[in-house]
Design a protein around this motif. Structure first.
Motif, PDB file in Angstrom:
ATOM      1  N   ASP A   1      26.958  41.028  54.373  1.00  0.00           N
ATOM      2  CA  ASP A   1      27.546  42.368  54.510  1.00  0.00           C
ATOM      3  C   ASP A   1      29.072  42.320  54.525  1.00  0.00           C
ATOM      4  OD1 ASP A   1      24.976  43.301  54.622  1.00  0.00           O
ATOM      5  OD2 ASP A   1      24.934  43.496  56.803  1.00  0.00           O
ATOM      6  N   PHE A   2      29.649  41.526  53.603  1.00  0.00           N
ATOM      7  CA  PHE A   2      31.106  41.481  53.506  1.00  0.00           C
ATOM      8  C   PHE A   2      31.637  42.854  53.118  1.00  0.00           C
ATOM      9  CE2 PHE A   2      35.000  40.128  51.059  1.00  0.00           C
ATOM     10  CZ  PHE A   2      35.751  39.863  52.189  1.00  0.00           C
ATOM     11  N   ALA A   3      32.768  43.240  53.725  1.00  0.00           N
ATOM     12  CA  ALA A   3      33.236  44.620  53.624  1.00  0.00           C
ATOM     13  C   ALA A   3      33.690  44.998  52.223  1.00  0.00           C
ATOM     14  CB  ALA A   3      34.378  44.850  54.624  1.00  0.00           C
ATOM     15  N   VAL A   4      34.366  44.102  51.514  1.00  0.00           N
ATOM     16  CA  VAL A   4      34.953  44.422  50.210  1.00  0.00           C
ATOM     17  C   VAL A   4      34.032  43.909  49.111  1.00  0.00           C
ATOM     18  CG1 VAL A   4      36.963  44.177  48.714  1.00  0.00           C
ATOM     19  CG2 VAL A   4      37.255  44.260  51.196  1.00  0.00           C
ATOM     20  N   LYS A   5      33.676  44.800  48.197  1.00  0.00           N
ATOM     21  CA  LYS A   5      32.812  44.436  47.078  1.00  0.00           C
ATOM     22  C   LYS A   5      33.594  44.579  45.775  1.00  0.00           C
ATOM     23  CE  LYS A   5      28.039  45.043  45.526  1.00  0.00           C
ATOM     24  NZ  LYS A   5      26.786  45.775  45.751  1.00  0.00           N
ATOM     25  N   ASP A   6      33.794  43.482  45.065  1.00  0.00           N
ATOM     26  CA  ASP A   6      34.575  43.470  43.831  1.00  0.00           C
ATOM     27  C   ASP A   6      33.654  43.448  42.618  1.00  0.00           C
ATOM     28  OD1 ASP A   6      37.342  43.193  44.940  1.00  0.00           O
ATOM     29  OD2 ASP A   6      36.494  41.337  45.754  1.00  0.00           O
ATOM     30  N   SER A   7      34.250  43.748  41.485  1.00  0.00           N
ATOM     31  CA  SER A   7      33.550  43.651  40.210  1.00  0.00           C
ATOM     32  C   SER A   7      33.962  42.370  39.510  1.00  0.00           C
ATOM     33  CB  SER A   7      33.872  44.861  39.325  1.00  0.00           C
ATOM     34  OG  SER A   7      33.277  44.724  38.054  1.00  0.00           O
ATOM     35  N   LEU A   8      33.067  41.805  38.715  1.00  0.00           N
ATOM     36  CA  LEU A   8      33.363  40.556  38.035  1.00  0.00           C
ATOM     37  C   LEU A   8      34.570  40.683  37.101  1.00  0.00           C
ATOM     38  CD1 LEU A   8      29.781  39.254  37.121  1.00  0.00           C
ATOM     39  CD2 LEU A   8      31.337  38.322  38.836  1.00  0.00           C
ATOM     40  N   GLN A   9      34.768  41.838  36.505  1.00  0.00           N
ATOM     41  CA  GLN A   9      35.855  41.991  35.552  1.00  0.00           C
ATOM     42  C   GLN A   9      37.210  42.139  36.234  1.00  0.00           C
ATOM     43  OE1 GLN A   9      35.775  45.677  33.351  1.00  0.00           O
ATOM     44  NE2 GLN A   9      34.636  46.732  34.965  1.00  0.00           N
ATOM     45  N   PHE A  10      37.240  42.378  37.538  1.00  0.00           N
ATOM     46  CA  PHE A  10      38.510  42.561  38.246  1.00  0.00           C
ATOM     47  C   PHE A  10      38.883  41.354  39.115  1.00  0.00           C
ATOM     48  CE2 PHE A  10      37.140  47.118  37.827  1.00  0.00           C
ATOM     49  CZ  PHE A  10      38.050  47.426  36.827  1.00  0.00           C
ATOM     50  N   LEU A  11      38.186  40.235  38.978  1.00  0.00           N
ATOM     51  CA  LEU A  11      38.553  39.027  39.704  1.00  0.00           C
ATOM     52  C   LEU A  11      39.763  38.394  39.031  1.00  0.00           C
ATOM     53  CD1 LEU A  11      35.067  37.422  40.492  1.00  0.00           C
ATOM     54  CD2 LEU A  11      36.543  38.719  42.030  1.00  0.00           C
ATOM     55  N   ARG A  12      40.834  38.211  39.798  1.00  0.00           N
ATOM     56  CA  ARG A  12      42.080  37.696  39.267  1.00  0.00           C
ATOM     57  C   ARG A  12      42.562  36.532  40.126  1.00  0.00           C
ATOM     58  NH1 ARG A  12      40.288  40.394  35.869  1.00  0.00           N
ATOM     59  NH2 ARG A  12      41.262  42.086  34.670  1.00  0.00           N
ATOM     60  N   LYS A  13      43.795  36.061  39.822  1.00  0.00           N
ATOM     61  CA  LYS A  13      44.339  34.920  40.551  1.00  0.00           C
ATOM     62  C   LYS A  13      44.575  35.240  42.025  1.00  0.00           C
ATOM     63  CE  LYS A  13      49.219  35.867  39.590  1.00  0.00           C
ATOM     64  NZ  LYS A  13      50.480  35.304  39.061  1.00  0.00           N
ATOM     65  N   ALA A  14      44.722  36.526  42.375  1.00  0.00           N
ATOM     66  CA  ALA A  14      44.901  36.896  43.780  1.00  0.00           C
ATOM     67  C   ALA A  14      43.650  36.611  44.596  1.00  0.00           C
ATOM     68  CB  ALA A  14      45.279  38.369  43.890  1.00  0.00           C
ATOM     69  N   HIS A  15      42.489  36.536  43.946  1.00  0.00           N
ATOM     70  CA  HIS A  15      41.240  36.250  44.654  1.00  0.00           C
ATOM     71  C   HIS A  15      40.953  34.761  44.763  1.00  0.00           C
ATOM     72  CE1 HIS A  15      40.715  40.391  43.067  1.00  0.00           C
ATOM     73  NE2 HIS A  15      40.048  40.592  44.195  1.00  0.00           N
ATOM     74  N   ARG A  16      41.788  33.920  44.160  1.00  0.00           N
ATOM     75  CA  ARG A  16      41.501  32.484  44.126  1.00  0.00           C
ATOM     76  C   ARG A  16      41.519  31.900  45.536  1.00  0.00           C
ATOM     77  NH1 ARG A  16      44.305  27.700  43.024  1.00  0.00           N
ATOM     78  NH2 ARG A  16      46.281  28.837  43.051  1.00  0.00           N
ATOM     79  N   ASN A  17      40.490  31.101  45.836  1.00  0.00           N
ATOM     80  CA  ASN A  17      40.298  30.481  47.156  1.00  0.00           C
ATOM     81  C   ASN A  17      40.135  31.507  48.266  1.00  0.00           C
ATOM     82  OD1 ASN A  17      40.523  27.871  46.071  1.00  0.00           O
ATOM     83  ND2 ASN A  17      42.754  27.918  46.245  1.00  0.00           N
ATOM     84  N   LYS A  18      39.670  32.693  47.913  1.00  0.00           N
ATOM     85  CA  LYS A  18      39.383  33.737  48.896  1.00  0.00           C
ATOM     86  C   LYS A  18      37.885  34.036  48.895  1.00  0.00           C
ATOM     87  CE  LYS A  18      43.777  34.506  49.797  1.00  0.00           C
ATOM     88  NZ  LYS A  18      44.429  35.742  49.352  1.00  0.00           N
ATOM     89  N   LEU A  19      37.440  34.706  49.935  1.00  0.00           N
ATOM     90  CA  LEU A  19      36.043  35.116  50.028  1.00  0.00           C
ATOM     91  C   LEU A  19      35.867  36.409  49.240  1.00  0.00           C
ATOM     92  CD1 LEU A  19      33.442  34.116  51.519  1.00  0.00           C
ATOM     93  CD2 LEU A  19      33.888  35.903  53.197  1.00  0.00           C
ATOM     94  N   VAL A  20      34.912  36.417  48.325  1.00  0.00           N
ATOM     95  CA  VAL A  20      34.665  37.588  47.490  1.00  0.00           C
ATOM     96  C   VAL A  20      33.184  37.932  47.541  1.00  0.00           C
ATOM     97  CG1 VAL A  20      36.597  37.116  45.932  1.00  0.00           C
ATOM     98  CG2 VAL A  20      34.336  36.182  45.408  1.00  0.00           C
TER      99      VAL A  20
END
Length: 286
Positions: free
Chosen positions: A85-104
């Motif tokens: 139940d992680f709070a933020v839900k991303d889309s595969l097409q919007f994963l960028r370098k800012a998400h690197r080594n972060k929980l997604v």
């Protein structure tokens, strides 16, 4: 947190540990909103530095389980914490370098699944000259430490991998693609490789729609070095996987809200007319 968090004066995670042990499982699921409510600092670090913090979580969960069941380490040497139940839900097409080594957290359809392989986790080497054991070394991020020199006899050359003292873990890769209904018209669905480790292997089958929470990482491509520029391929190392609206046998499962709406419609006198009109409404009358 595991010993103190309560709902209705009941320590739920102590009960979950007991249920986990009774099922001979090695995964303890922790809900992110409950962690953020009880320990907000840990929740923030869990997003920004998930690899290091989840390793600490696993150690604490293992120690807590051993306190209640001292012999459980013979069944599961390590207990792994799964974040749900992680709070933020991303889309595969919007994963960028800012998400690197972060929980997604992403969702999609499984299109491909490999077999289950054995991956090196803790590596030990043996010197071919003096037969001394070198190591152990931890193998992380799909890389191993190269050892060409024996620290005892100073033998120079490749050391032999010690099969008896090397620890392996289950390894599997799946391809996660955006669901067709979530893609805008004229766009191609994006896909991403997801790495499954330990007891997460074979948890998802091709064709299933799943919700994945994991660490967005990268790996170096050797082919890019030959082209003259470094390129890193991105992957998601899964921490928690949940099949969306499906039971274990693959049948669609309705939510409680949908069931309540159907019960209300069933009590109406025009229930049959509503059912007939809901069948293919876009082509009705043609």
């Amino acid at each position: 947190f595991l010993l103190s968090y309560e709902i209705d004066n009941q320590k739920i995670y102590i009960k979950q540990i007991r249920d986990m042990c009774s099922a001979n499982s090695a995964s303890l699921v922790i809900k992110y909103p409950q962690l953020a409510e009880s320990a907000p600092v840990l929740a923030v670090w869990c997003v920004d530095a998930p690899r290091d913090l989840l390793e600490i979580f696993d150690e604490v969960a293992t120690e807590t389980t051993v306190e209640f069941f001292p012999q459980y380490q013979k069944i599961a040497p390590e207990i792994r914490v799964r974040i749900a139940d992680f709070a933020v839900k991303d889309s595969l097409q919007f994963l960028r370098k800012a998400h690197r080594n972060k929980l997604v957290r992403v969702a999609g359809v499984v299109t491909r699944r490999t077999g289950v392989f054995s991956q090196l986790k803790i590596v030990s080497y043996q010197c071919p000259s003096c037969k001394a054991l070198v190591g152990p070394f931890s193998s992380t991020n799909n890389s191993t430490q190269n050892n060409n020199v024996c620290p005892l006899c100073e033998f120079v050359g490749p050391l032999i991998l010690s099969q008896e003292h090397t620890v392996y873990r289950n390894y599997q890769r799946i391809t996660l693609q955006e669901a067709p209904g979530s893609v805008a018209p004229g766009h191609i669905p994006r896909a991403k490789e997801v790495i499954l480790l330990n007891d997460l292997v074979d948890i998802a089958r091709p064709g299933e729609q799943i919700d994945v929470t994991g660490i967005f990482g990268h790996s170096y491509q050797l082919a890019s070095a030959q082209a003259g520029y470094p390129v890193y391929s991105t992957t998601i190392e899964a921490n928690h996987i949940e099949t969306m609206n499906a039971t274990d046998d693959g049948e669609t499962m309705m939510t409680q809200t949908e069931k309540n709406e159907l019960f209300q419609i069933a009590r109406r006198d025009d229930a049959m007319e509503i059912l007939i009109n809901s069948i293919a409404p876009s082509i009705h009358g043609h």
